[in-house]
Design a protein around this motif. Structure first.
Motif, PDB file in Angstrom:
ATOM      1  N   ILE A 234      -1.212 -30.139  12.330  1.00  0.00           N
ATOM      2  CA  ILE A 234      -1.783 -31.474  12.182  1.00  0.00           C
ATOM      3  C   ILE A 234      -3.166 -31.360  11.545  1.00  0.00           C
ATOM      4  O   ILE A 234      -3.956 -30.480  11.884  1.00  0.00           O
ATOM      5  N   VAL A 235      -3.453 -32.278  10.639  1.00  0.00           N
ATOM      6  CA  VAL A 235      -4.708 -32.244   9.893  1.00  0.00           C
ATOM      7  C   VAL A 235      -5.359 -33.628   9.909  1.00  0.00           C
ATOM      8  O   VAL A 235      -4.681 -34.637   9.685  1.00  0.00           O
ATOM      9  N   LEU A 236      -6.666 -33.675  10.187  1.00  0.00           N
ATOM     10  CA  LEU A 236      -7.441 -34.879   9.899  1.00  0.00           C
ATOM     11  C   LEU A 236      -7.798 -34.806   8.415  1.00  0.00           C
ATOM     12  O   LEU A 236      -8.649 -34.018   8.009  1.00  0.00           O
ATOM     13  N   TRP A 237      -7.127 -35.610   7.618  1.00  0.00           N
ATOM     14  CA  TRP A 237      -7.310 -35.585   6.163  1.00  0.00           C
ATOM     15  C   TRP A 237      -8.320 -36.672   5.830  1.00  0.00           C
ATOM     16  O   TRP A 237      -7.993 -37.860   5.817  1.00  0.00           O
ATOM     17  N   ILE A 238      -9.543 -36.274   5.560  1.00  0.00           N
ATOM     18  CA  ILE A 238     -10.652 -37.212   5.407  1.00  0.00           C
ATOM     19  C   ILE A 238     -10.977 -37.391   3.934  1.00  0.00           C
ATOM     20  O   ILE A 238     -11.309 -36.426   3.239  1.00  0.00           O
ATOM     21  N   GLY A 239     -10.862 -38.618   3.461  1.00  0.00           N
ATOM     22  CA  GLY A 239     -11.224 -38.926   2.086  1.00  0.00           C
ATOM     23  C   GLY A 239     -12.713 -39.203   1.973  1.00  0.00           C
ATOM     24  O   GLY A 239     -13.292 -39.886   2.826  1.00  0.00           O
ATOM     25  N   VAL A 240     -13.348 -38.659   0.938  1.00  0.00           N
ATOM     26  CA  VAL A 240     -14.765 -38.903   0.687  1.00  0.00           C
ATOM     27  C   VAL A 240     -14.933 -39.286  -0.778  1.00  0.00           C
ATOM     28  O   VAL A 240     -14.130 -38.906  -1.633  1.00  0.00           O
ATOM     29  N   HIS A 241     -15.995 -40.029  -1.066  1.00  0.00           N
ATOM     30  CA  HIS A 241     -16.255 -40.416  -2.450  1.00  0.00           C
ATOM     31  C   HIS A 241     -16.453 -39.166  -3.309  1.00  0.00           C
ATOM     32  O   HIS A 241     -17.069 -38.188  -2.871  1.00  0.00           O
ATOM     33  N   PRO A 242     -15.923 -39.175  -4.532  1.00  0.00           N
ATOM     34  CA  PRO A 242     -16.036 -37.997  -5.406  1.00  0.00           C
ATOM     35  C   PRO A 242     -17.480 -37.549  -5.610  1.00  0.00           C
ATOM     36  O   PRO A 242     -18.385 -38.365  -5.763  1.00  0.00           O
ATOM     37  N   SER A 243     -17.660 -36.233  -5.542  1.00  0.00           N
ATOM     38  CA  SER A 243     -18.962 -35.583  -5.810  1.00  0.00           C
ATOM     39  C   SER A 243     -20.065 -36.063  -4.871  1.00  0.00           C
ATOM     40  O   SER A 243     -21.245 -36.047  -5.234  1.00  0.00           O
ATOM     41  N   SER A 244     -19.692 -36.488  -3.670  1.00  0.00           N
ATOM     42  CA  SER A 244     -20.700 -37.014  -2.742  1.00  0.00           C
ATOM     43  C   SER A 244     -20.974 -36.092  -1.561  1.00  0.00           C
ATOM     44  O   SER A 244     -21.814 -36.413  -0.721  1.00  0.00           O
ATOM     45  N   LEU A 245     -20.273 -34.926  -1.492  1.00  0.00           N
ATOM     46  CA  LEU A 245     -20.347 -34.112  -0.286  1.00  0.00           C
ATOM     47  C   LEU A 245     -20.872 -32.711  -0.603  1.00  0.00           C
ATOM     48  O   LEU A 245     -20.114 -31.840  -1.039  1.00  0.00           O
ATOM     49  N   PRO A 246     -22.173 -32.456  -0.382  1.00  0.00           N
ATOM     50  CA  PRO A 246     -22.714 -31.102  -0.587  1.00  0.00           C
ATOM     51  C   PRO A 246     -22.117 -30.126   0.418  1.00  0.00           C
ATOM     52  O   PRO A 246     -21.731 -30.513   1.526  1.00  0.00           O
ATOM     53  N   PRO A 247     -22.032 -28.835   0.066  1.00  0.00           N
ATOM     54  CA  PRO A 247     -21.426 -27.847   0.967  1.00  0.00           C
ATOM     55  C   PRO A 247     -22.065 -27.806   2.349  1.00  0.00           C
ATOM     56  O   PRO A 247     -21.367 -27.750   3.362  1.00  0.00           O
ATOM     57  N   GLU A 248     -23.400 -27.823   2.396  1.00  0.00           N
ATOM     58  CA  GLU A 248     -24.078 -27.722   3.692  1.00  0.00           C
ATOM     59  C   GLU A 248     -23.730 -28.907   4.585  1.00  0.00           C
ATOM     60  O   GLU A 248     -23.495 -28.757   5.785  1.00  0.00           O
ATOM     61  N   LEU A 249     -23.687 -30.088   3.981  1.00  0.00           N
ATOM     62  CA  LEU A 249     -23.362 -31.285   4.750  1.00  0.00           C
ATOM     63  C   LEU A 249     -21.923 -31.234   5.246  1.00  0.00           C
ATOM     64  O   LEU A 249     -21.629 -31.589   6.391  1.00  0.00           O
ATOM     65  N   ALA A 250     -21.026 -30.762   4.382  1.00  0.00           N
ATOM     66  CA  ALA A 250     -19.613 -30.666   4.770  1.00  0.00           C
ATOM     67  C   ALA A 250     -19.441 -29.733   5.957  1.00  0.00           C
ATOM     68  O   ALA A 250     -18.702 -30.032   6.903  1.00  0.00           O
ATOM     69  N   GLN A 251     -20.101 -28.595   5.913  1.00  0.00           N
ATOM     70  CA  GLN A 251     -19.972 -27.614   6.992  1.00  0.00           C
ATOM     71  C   GLN A 251     -20.486 -28.169   8.315  1.00  0.00           C
ATOM     72  O   GLN A 251     -19.857 -28.014   9.365  1.00  0.00           O
ATOM     73  N   GLU A 252     -21.646 -28.812   8.270  1.00  0.00           N
ATOM     74  CA  GLU A 252     -22.200 -29.376   9.490  1.00  0.00           C
ATOM     75  C   GLU A 252     -21.315 -30.504  10.028  1.00  0.00           C
ATOM     76  O   GLU A 252     -21.098 -30.610  11.236  1.00  0.00           O
ATOM     77  N   ALA A 253     -20.804 -31.340   9.135  1.00  0.00           N
ATOM     78  CA  ALA A 253     -19.963 -32.454   9.564  1.00  0.00           C
ATOM     79  C   ALA A 253     -18.662 -31.956  10.183  1.00  0.00           C
ATOM     80  O   ALA A 253     -18.202 -32.478  11.206  1.00  0.00           O
ATOM     81  N   ILE A 254     -18.065 -30.930   9.574  1.00  0.00           N
ATOM     82  CA  ILE A 254     -16.824 -30.374  10.116  1.00  0.00           C
ATOM     83  C   ILE A 254     -17.068 -29.777  11.496  1.00  0.00           C
ATOM     84  O   ILE A 254     -16.275 -29.965  12.429  1.00  0.00           O
ATOM     85  N   ARG A 255     -18.151 -29.053  11.650  1.00  0.00           N
ATOM     86  CA  ARG A 255     -18.446 -28.439  12.947  1.00  0.00           C
ATOM     87  C   ARG A 255     -18.634 -29.517  14.015  1.00  0.00           C
ATOM     88  O   ARG A 255     -18.147 -29.390  15.146  1.00  0.00           O
TER      89      ARG A 255
END
Length: 619
Positions: A234-255
């Motif tokens: 099972i996956v939470l498939w999260i859509g985000v606006h294109p080119s709006s998610l920096p790597p550092e922010l993505a990692q922190e948000a996922i954690r």
């Protein structure tokens, strides 16, 4: 559901420093307080006070999870603990999971001098990395692979970041991820807590300023070498606006999102970000014509069967679909979505009630001018081809007579619908503000159009029937449906009754719709509601709602632009949902997931305004 817990899931980042509570040593306290959805979060909060500040959070939380599992073994509590690929049912399996976690903790994460068999992260921990090993991005290795990660889905959205094991790639010079088939998820335990858990997830994303568009609960399946389908986690498939998610922010948000999943005892659920936008499907009737008619493909869009292409006269460039005929007292009405006939503002807005309005009515017509031209052009081309054949000396007289009749019918069809006044079929009677309502946050995106009866040929008007069309051959259509489905001999599928909302989430349901944008399509319902957020272009307003998610059959798109307002029915002809939009990559107009408002709930909302409303009947 998949009860997997992988090392990738053991990275909560909510670290606080309260005083240590020795009550954890009490089995009674542990059973009463520490077991349940918030057990892990309470445990983590009580256990992190003595950890050094310079220790990476990912290592701290792995160690806490190690202790958490061990204490569950010590206290004889195994409920809800997850292990690799299956729910743990015994102390032995729990110890195996602890061993797996210990392998992650040692030796690479522990300095020399700290006993390997009993790692103590309160001191002497080597700071190897600040990133959880669970978060990966295909773009780190190959940007092209990132754009093809979901190449089995209709819009092939770009993969940003995801948890879990790396996806298998095909062999060869141009390696690419093995195609994934988006699958539905039905899980009673997850469904029971999803509203609360999903709300926490989207609020968590908001706190990180993640510009999310949709949160879907799906799985990704792939065929093996024998042609069988391998079901993914099972996956939470999260859509985000294109080119709006920096790597550092993505990692922190996922954690942080993992914290929430663990607090609800769903640590085995993976998380994946994709670049995707949510779009409402507005886009820039005569008698039914039998499907075996040579001009059927030209007449179908102009018939009175459901799926009428409509637009308001005032904003004719915004087009959608008339979904369902309703009766209100002696009036005959057409149900559609508000954002088609009253496109501004995109969300919210005021109540529109023509019964109390002193202004000009909002008239509704079949086809906006551009859409009509798109329909007229193939008619002109067909007539030109027929006239050319008529001038061919090799055509026999019987065939010529038939072609002359076809040309005459096409000319009449074109003339009848070229005048805008002739295409006006009614006026908007009522439309509530487009906003979430009630405990389920469903979008009240609907509008009722009062129809002009003399625009419909009552002698041949069939009412609420879906023309199954000619796009899908009869035999193929029937194979996609349950064995109880009977294909109507005339191709007109009658709507009778309403699907109880509880049934929508009970099991996968084959669904049918006919919309202006993509005509007749088949899909299946998902068992977990999706969170959707639309961002209004005019004022930036955004409000999350919950929707029924529909996946297209065989990885095909279920809908596209122009389909908003179409009624979605099950294989028994019962109204299931009103289609209102979909999620897709920015480059492709075909959505990976279509969304609709459960019709039973929507019909009850309509009844609060029009108590005598009923499904229209011709009998």
């Amino acid at each position: 559901m998949n009860d997997t817990v992988q090392n990738s899931c053991l990275t909560p980042s909510i670290l606080s420093t309260p005083q240590k509570d020795d009550a954890l040593n009490s089995t009674a306290y542990f059973k009463d307080i520490m077991v349940g959805h918030l057990g892990w979060m309470r445990y983590l909060k009580l256990k992190t006070d003595n950890f050094r500040r310079d220790i990476p959070e990912s290592i701290v939380t792995k160690h806490c999870q190690h202790q958490w599992l061990q204490e569950k073994v010590d206290h004889g509590i195994t409920d809800g603990v997850k292990a690799k690929r299956a729910r743990m049912a015994s102390t032995k399996e729990l110890h195996e999971a602890i061993s797996d976690i210990s392998e992650v903790l040692s030796p690479t994460k522990i300095e020399e001098g700290v006993p390997q068999e009993s790692p103590n992260l309160c001191s002497n921990i080597a700071e190897k990395s600040n990133d959880p090993v669970s978060v990966s991005s295909l773009a780190d290795d190959d940007a092209n692979l990132a754009t093809r990660a979901y190449n089995g889905s209709p819009s092939t959205p770009t993969s940003d970041f995801r948890t879990g094991v790396s996806w298998q790639k095909s062999a060869g010079f141009e390696a690419h991820p093995v195609p994934k088939i988006i699958g539905t998820v039905f899980d009673d335990k997850l469904a029971a807590v999803w509203k609360d858990m999903g709300t926490q997830v989207y609020k968590c994303l908001d706190s990180f300023a993640v510009k999310w568009t949709t949160i879907d609960v799906v799985c990704f399946n792939e065929p093996d070498t024998d042609g069988r389908i391998i079901i993914g986690p099972i996956v939470l498939w999260i859509g985000v606006h294109p080119s709006s998610l920096p790597p550092e922010l993505a990692q922190e948000a996922i954690r942080a999102c993992k914290d929430i999943l663990l607090s609800f005892d769903f640590g085995g659920v993976e998380i994946a970000f994709r670049e995707s936008v949510f779009k409402r499907y507005r886009r820039t009737p005569s008698d039914h014509v039998p499907s075996d008619s040579p001009i059927a493909c030209f007449c179908d869009p102009l018939t009175a069967s459901l799926g009428l292409p409509i637009a308001s006269v005032q904003t004719s460039e915004y087009e959608g679909t008339g979904g369902l005929y309703l009766s209100v007292g002696s009036s005959m009405c057409l149900l559609t979505v508000r954002h088609v006939v009253l496109p501004f503002p995109e969300i919210l807005g005021d109540v529109y009630d023509d019964r109390r309005s002193s202004g000009d009515p909002v008239q509704v017509m079949l086809f906006g001018p551009e859409a009509l031209n798109n329909r007229i052009q193939p008619i002109d081309e067909k007539m030109a081809a027929l006239n050319e054949k008529l001038g061919d000396g090799n055509t026999d007289e019987v065939e010529k007579e038939r072609m002359k009749k076809d040309v005459e019918e096409l000319e009449n069809l074109k003339d009848d619908w070229s005048n805008e006044e002739d295409r006006i079929i009614g006026r908007v009677l009522y439309a509530p503000p487009n906003m979430p309502v009630g405990p389920n946050f469903y979008a009240e995106d609907w509008a009722l159009v009062e129809l002009v009866r003399n625009k419909f040929n009552c002698a041949n008007f069939r009412g609420n029937v879906i023309d199954l069309g000619t796009e899908i051959p009869v035999e193929e259509f029937s194979k996609m449906m349950p064995s109880t489905f009977e294909y109507p001999s005339d191709g007109l599928f009658p709507i009778q009754g309403i699907v109880p909302e509880d049934e929508l989430w009970a099991s996968s349901m084959m669904l049918i719709k006919n919309g202006f944008g993509t005509n007749t399509t088949i899909g299946c319902s998902n068992g977990i509601k999706s969170f959707v957020r639309e961002y209004a272009e005019s004022n930036g307003t955004s409000i999350p709602t919950m929707e029924l998610a529909i996946l297209g059959h065989s990885s095909a798109a279920f809908s596209s632009f122009g389909d908003s307002g179409a009624i979605i029915v099950d294989s028994n002809g019962r109204a299931a949902a009103l289609l209102n939009g979909g999620a897709m990559s920015k480059e492709y107009p075909y959505p990976d997931i279509t969304y609709g408002t459960p019709f039973e709930w929507l019909f009850e909302r309509i009844k609060t305004i029009f108590p005598d409303v009923q499904l229209y009947s011709t009998t």
